[in-house]
Write an enzyme that holds these catalytic residues in place. Structure first.
Site, PDB file in Angstrom:
ATOM      1  N   ALA A 285       0.836  -1.158  -0.175  1.00  0.00           N
ATOM      2  CA  ALA A 285      -0.026  -0.110   0.157  1.00  0.00           C
ATOM      3  C   ALA A 285       0.938   1.181   0.040  1.00  0.00           C
ATOM      4  O   ALA A 285       2.227   1.101   0.362  1.00  0.00           O
ATOM      5  CB  ALA A 285      -0.788   0.110   1.121  1.00  0.00           C
ATOM      6  N   ASN A 288      -0.279   8.131  -0.190  1.00  0.00           N
ATOM      7  CA  ASN A 288      -0.184   9.428  -0.759  1.00  0.00           C
ATOM      8  C   ASN A 288      -1.207  10.131   0.136  1.00  0.00           C
ATOM      9  O   ASN A 288      -2.186   9.897   0.379  1.00  0.00           O
ATOM     10  CB  ASN A 288      -0.798   9.243  -2.300  1.00  0.00           C
ATOM     11  CG  ASN A 288      -0.401   7.993  -2.848  1.00  0.00           C
ATOM     12  OD1 ASN A 288       1.063   8.050  -3.327  1.00  0.00           O
ATOM     13  ND2 ASN A 288      -1.107   6.961  -3.169  1.00  0.00           N
ATOM     14  N   GLU A 321      -0.287   3.174   6.876  1.00  0.00           N
ATOM     15  CA  GLU A 321      -0.248   4.185   5.960  1.00  0.00           C
ATOM     16  C   GLU A 321      -0.849   5.492   6.490  1.00  0.00           C
ATOM     17  O   GLU A 321      -0.456   6.476   6.199  1.00  0.00           O
ATOM     18  CB  GLU A 321      -1.084   3.772   4.687  1.00  0.00           C
ATOM     19  CG  GLU A 321      -0.587   2.372   3.740  1.00  0.00           C
ATOM     20  CD  GLU A 321       0.918   2.292   3.513  1.00  0.00           C
ATOM     21  OE1 GLU A 321       1.409   3.366   3.617  1.00  0.00           O
ATOM     22  OE2 GLU A 321       1.333   1.270   3.577  1.00  0.00           O
ATOM     23  N   GLU A 343      10.084   5.096   7.211  1.00  0.00           N
ATOM     24  CA  GLU A 343       9.624   3.593   7.152  1.00  0.00           C
ATOM     25  C   GLU A 343      10.102   3.027   8.626  1.00  0.00           C
ATOM     26  O   GLU A 343       8.893   2.273   9.145  1.00  0.00           O
ATOM     27  CB  GLU A 343      10.069   2.722   5.948  1.00  0.00           C
ATOM     28  CG  GLU A 343       9.582   3.379   4.728  1.00  0.00           C
ATOM     29  CD  GLU A 343       8.104   3.389   4.383  1.00  0.00           C
ATOM     30  OE1 GLU A 343       7.182   2.734   5.352  1.00  0.00           O
ATOM     31  OE2 GLU A 343       7.525   3.979   3.556  1.00  0.00           O
TER      32      GLU A 343
HETATM   33  N1  BES Z   1       5.771   3.844   1.370  1.00  0.00           N
HETATM   34  C1  BES Z   1       5.488   2.483   1.355  1.00  0.00           C
HETATM   35  C2  BES Z   1       5.078   1.983  -0.084  1.00  0.00           C
HETATM   36  C3  BES Z   1       6.265   1.924  -1.164  1.00  0.00           C
HETATM   37  C4  BES Z   1       7.227   1.123  -0.793  1.00  0.00           C
HETATM   38  C5  BES Z   1       6.061   2.691  -2.149  1.00  0.00           C
HETATM   39  C6  BES Z   1       8.224   0.821  -1.902  1.00  0.00           C
HETATM   40  C7  BES Z   1       7.252   2.536  -3.050  1.00  0.00           C
HETATM   41  C8  BES Z   1       8.253   1.599  -3.063  1.00  0.00           C
HETATM   42  C9  BES Z   1       4.321   1.976   2.391  1.00  0.00           C
HETATM   43  O1  BES Z   1       4.180   2.853   3.534  1.00  0.00           O
HETATM   44  C10 BES Z   1       4.942   1.058   2.820  1.00  0.00           C
HETATM   45  O2  BES Z   1       5.774   0.851   3.569  1.00  0.00           O
HETATM   46  N2  BES Z   1       4.086  -0.235   2.442  1.00  0.00           N
HETATM   47  C11 BES Z   1       4.309  -1.756   2.977  1.00  0.00           C
HETATM   48  C12 BES Z   1       3.575  -2.155   4.125  1.00  0.00           C
HETATM   49  C13 BES Z   1       3.461  -1.728   5.352  1.00  0.00           C
HETATM   50  C14 BES Z   1       2.831  -2.248   6.211  1.00  0.00           C
HETATM   51  C15 BES Z   1       5.133  -2.125   5.955  1.00  0.00           C
HETATM   52  C16 BES Z   1       4.482  -2.498   1.752  1.00  0.00           C
HETATM   53  O3  BES Z   1       3.726  -2.056   0.812  1.00  0.00           O
HETATM   54  O4  BES Z   1       4.721  -3.649   1.890  1.00  0.00           O
HETATM   55 ZN    ZN Z   2       5.616   2.875   4.791  1.00  0.00          ZN
END
Ligand code: BES
Ligand code: ZN
Length: 888
Positions: A285, A288, A321, A343
């Protein structure tokens, strides 16, 4: 709109060809080379003329010199695969621009200008799923990290913050819903069946947080009242047929909003919060601003199609998110080396949230299990890097378990050292001091130091150094005190041969085995290479319980007697420590057995100690079933691989698998009656009983042991569970066990499952995964057949992962001594690389384990990496991962 002269491509000009890096040697970006952008872009206005095959984008940038930098007479705007239609400066068409690779260079003479650029893109041809792409007839975007440059030319870097005004226009029938960041400020009808909407996001943001969605969607909506009394409209947007599975997502969002107010004092800052589910998505996810885009996997859930674990994952990802709105969006990253700033911190925040929602102990064990299965191998292999990396070629390769999960652990240590209240003062100061900025990890550390009153000077090593520290533990008794001798070793990692000691906080207690007394816990911090701590004794036969709650992401190397481990597993007052003792008992036995170090007598002895510990787990009435289910899981083969491949010793996945199966069989046999009475008790619990979750977890664990010890009985029990299941958890658990059995009922139930869920992509993904993970002797042939099944498509990342990520994690299939498993993954990488390099590159790391595996398999794995490396025109993503895996 005037069509400009075609852009010059330096690669077409033989004299300039050397200037552009060839795809085979993509440039290395270094953290130390950071320079602020010479221009500010306070505002951007975007116009989208939407079409699945052709979308026109006109972008108007207001630019002004950045007074903090040396003046430049050009502006460099990044692009990637764009068709440039025109460039205007201050309203006048210009043609004095030039191209540098994919980037657009525009000369600018004064302090401030308006630049207008028109481009055209083809979303339907976008298989990378970065930028604007088509999915199931709708249009959506993914911009992090560097996808915005695939929409329009822009300084596509996180330290350029702009306010966005967006007008989108398109066919009303094709795209009845038009969404963007922020608030909708106007809408109307256009010509020829079109309509339009105008959106404005008042919060300045970097381009990676831009999002747009256009499609035929419906929403599950609910209002949330914030702590200051503002009403926020929350919508979960999905295809009509999925609407009935969105309640859990909406409720999770409301819980997250409430929790962040209560726990971190963070309030939401727009009147609208939209989440859209899309079925083609590279990640889980994306946060944005005001318009999260989610993989359907982390939105849709109901008891018939989603397991308890799926429900938890939806809740956790929605929370993650949402929490980025402060840790990521209000305060973003200065550059991508700072990724862990948003992150790591946000993962910690989502973990703490889930602990509060579902219980601290089990969630902590789950998180440590993930850390050990995903991050420890990374830290011990050729792709090891600090949580704040020093260089990269392709940033997409650095969305890693190290940046995320170890990053979260590092901040969790700060919290352990300061205490929860002081830590909150630190985060308050951070949010206050850096609101609206693009910050660095250093800014975060300083804010925690100032706010929480910690000295983190040496602690900064956790941001600089890769590698999992190992702590060696010894002790002796001196009168009334226990002298605890600790020593830390941080292994050499690529580019970092020497390491400095780091502060390692360890919650520790000294119990007494003979009088069963529990000692008082204290936090000790090991900060030197070697250090001795004096701790009070609780009585004779001291047993040290260390790293309780898993305060530090380290490997503790202690040689405790079996009797001590059995005591800790049964009696420790820290539930993590109980889990840990049981794991240690099993790891020590399995690694020694797999290494051929045990005599028959020692095997019997080792097994019986584990059996006794398990017996107390199975029969302890005081244990909650969710915790019991957790404790019933033997260490994974991946983790045993790590434990076996230490020092000079290589891992032997074949031996690990055989020993682990044999132990499961022995436990299943010796504890058959305990297992069965447990099953019978749990079978009585109804689905919606508060104890139902724990019961379901335990039931499937019982089946796992039965499958190893009495396959015929297990097949019968599992088929029975499958048939009478009124929920996906029971159904999937039963089918998982059946998949590993060579029984006719396996085929029947797989077929029944497939037929029941035909057309439900997320459940068909499960059908793929269960088979790809199975311990069936023919698993490789089965995976090959599944790839030929009409439901398989390499274009959908969920489907590719469901089949091949699962297979790469199947110790039996992937590590088949013939090398067929390795070849299959290498073939997937090569087939996927031209279409979706980001996803392709994620399959490289399983092959990167070659150095730590026995020589026969090592040669086969390395040969596959070399075969990939020899291919011309590899993507930057795959090139970087393969070359690092070979160099190490
Ligand atoms: N910002 C990330 C999504 C992302 C990751 C965009 C890599 C572009 C490249 C998002 O906040 C995220 O970290 N998503 C994780 C899930 C989260 C619960 C750790 C994902 O997509 O795996
Ligand atoms: Zn993230």
């Amino acid at each position: 709109m005037d069509i400009a002269t075609p852009p010059t491509n330096p690669n077409d000009n033989p004299e300039l060809a050397d200037a552009a890096p060839t795809p085979h040697d993509p440039p290395v970006i270094r953290r130390e080379d950071y320079k602020p952008f010479p221009w500010l872009v306070p505002e951007i206005e975007l116009h989208f003329d939407l079409g699945l095959e052709a979308t026109r984008v006109v972008s108007k940038l207001t630019v002004a010199r950045n007074a903090k930098t040396k003046p430049q007479d050009t502006i460099k705007l990044e692009g990637d695969g764009l068709e440039l239609l025109s460039v205007k400066v201050d309203g006048e068409p210009v043609n004095n621009w030039s191209m540098e690779g994919d980037d657009l260079i525009v000369p600018l003479s004064s302090e401030a200008h308006e630049i207008e650029i028109a481009t055209e893109i083809d979303p339907s041809a976008n298989t990378q799923l970065m930028g604007l792409y088509a999915s199931n007839g709708m249009l959506c975007t993914q911009c992090e990290a560097e996808g915005f440059r695939r929409i329009t030319f822009f300084p596509d870097r996180p330290d350029v913050l702009s306010t966005y005004r967006v007008r989108m226009e398109g066919s009303k029938q094709q795209f009845p819903i038009l969404l963007c960041n922020g608030n909708k400020v106007a809408e109307g009808e256009g010509d020829n069946g079109t309509h339009w909407a105008e959106w404005h996001d008042p919060w300045p943001k970097p381009s990676y947080l831009f999002a747009l969605v256009a499609g035929d969607l419906v929403a599950n909506s609910g209002l949330f009242t914030t702590m200051s009394g503002r009403e926020v409209e929350c919508n979960i947007w999905v295809r009509k047929e999925d609407l009935a599975r969105t309640d859990h997502a909406l409720e999770s969002l409301h819980r997250s909003m409430k929790w962040d107010e209560e726990t971190f004092g963070r309030e939401y800052d727009l009147d609208l919060y939209n989440i859209v589910a899309v079925s083609d998505f590279n990640m889980g996810a994306m946060e944005n601003k005001g318009l999260n885009v989610f993989n359907t996997k982390y939105v849709l859930a109901d008891p018939d199609t989603a397991t308890d674990a799926d429900f938890d994952a939806v809740e956790g990802v929605i929370a993650h998110e949402y929490f980025h709105n402060w840790s990521g969006n209000r305060i973003t990253c200065r550059d991508w080396f700072q990724l862990s700033l948003k992150e790591g911190f946000t993962v910690l925040r989502d973990q703490l949230f889930s602990q509060d929602m579902r219980g601290e102990a089990v969630k902590r064990i789950e998180d440590v299990r993930i850390l050990r299965a995903a991050q420890f191998p990374e830290d011990a292999g050729p792709l090891a890097h600090p949580i704040r990396p020093d260089s990269y070629r392709e940033i997409s390769n650095f969305y890693t378990a190290t940046v995320y999960n170890k990053g979260a652990e590092v901040i969790r240590m700060m919290r352990a050292m300061s205490g929860v209240e002081r830590f909150r003062e630190g985060t308050d100061l951070y949010f206050d001091r850096h609101d609206g900025e693009a910050a660095t990890c250093e800014d975060f550390i300083t804010a925690i130091e100032d706010g929480a009153g910690l000295d983190l000077s040496q602690f900064r090593n956790w941001y600089r150094q890769a590698g999992t520290p190992t702590i060696s533990v010894r002790h002796e008794v001196e009168g009334e005190t226990l002298k605890l001798h600790l020593k830390q070793d941080i292994p050499a990692t690529p580019g970092q041969p020497e390491k400095q000691p780091m502060p390692i906080p360890l919650r520790t207690a000294v119990h007494s085995r003979s009088n069963q007394a529990l000692g008082e816990e204290q936090l000790i911090v090991l900060s030197e290479d070697e250090q001795t701590f004096d701790l009070p004794l609780a009585g004779p036969d001291p047993v040290v319980s260390i790293n309780r709650g898993y305060t530090a992401p380290v490997i503790v190397n202690r040689t405790l007697d079996r009797a001590d481990l059995v005591f800790l597993a049964a009696r420790d007052d820290d539930s993590f420590a109980r889990y840990e003792a049981l794991q240690e008992l099993a790891v020590a036995y399995l690694v020694e057995a797999a290494s051929g170090e045990l005599t028959e007598g020692e095997r019997v002895e080792g097994r019986s100690a584990i059996t006794e510990a398990f017996r107390s787990i199975l029969t302890d009435d005081a244990l909650d079933d969710t915790m019991r289910g957790e404790l019933m899981m033997l260490p994974s083969e991946t983790y045993l691989f790590e434990a076996m491949a230490t020092g000079e010793r290589k891992a032997d996945p074949g031996a690990i698998h055989a020993e682990r199966e044999a132990l499961k069989a022995a436990l299943g046999r010796d504890l058959a009656s305990e297992f069965h009475s447990l099953y019978d008790r749990c079978e009585e619990v109804a689905f919606d009983d508060p104890a139902g979750r724990g019961a379901r977890k335990v039931k499937t664990q019982v089946l796992v042991y039965a499958a190893a010890s009495d396959p015929a009985k297990a097949a019968e029990l599992a088929a029975h569970q499958f048939d009478k299941a009124d929920n996906m958890t029971d159904r999937q658990g039963a089918l998982m066990v059946l998949c590993g059995l060579d029984a006719p009922v396996r085929t029947d139930k797989l077929k029944a499952f497939y037929e029941r869920y035909t057309g439900n992509a997320l459940v068909i993904d499960k059908w793929y995964t269960l088979q790809a993970l199975s311990l069936h002797p023919d698993v490789i042939a089965q995976v090959e057949a599944l790839a030929d099944h009409p439901d398989f498509t390499i274009k959908n990342p969920n489907r590719v992962r469901a089949l091949y990520m699962a297979f790469a994690g199947n110790p039996l299939g992937f590590h088949d001594a013939s090398g067929r498993g390795y070849k299959m993954i290498a073939d997937v990488i090569l087939a996927l690389d031209p279409l979706n390099p980001q996803t392709a590159a994620r399959f490289v790391s399983p092959l990167g384990k070659w150095r730590r595996i026995e020589p026969g398999r090592a040669a086969l794995m390395k040969a596959e990496l070399e075969r990939i490396a020899a291919v011309d025109g590899l993507s930057r993503d795959t090139f970087e991962q393969v070359s690092r895996s070979l160099d190490g």
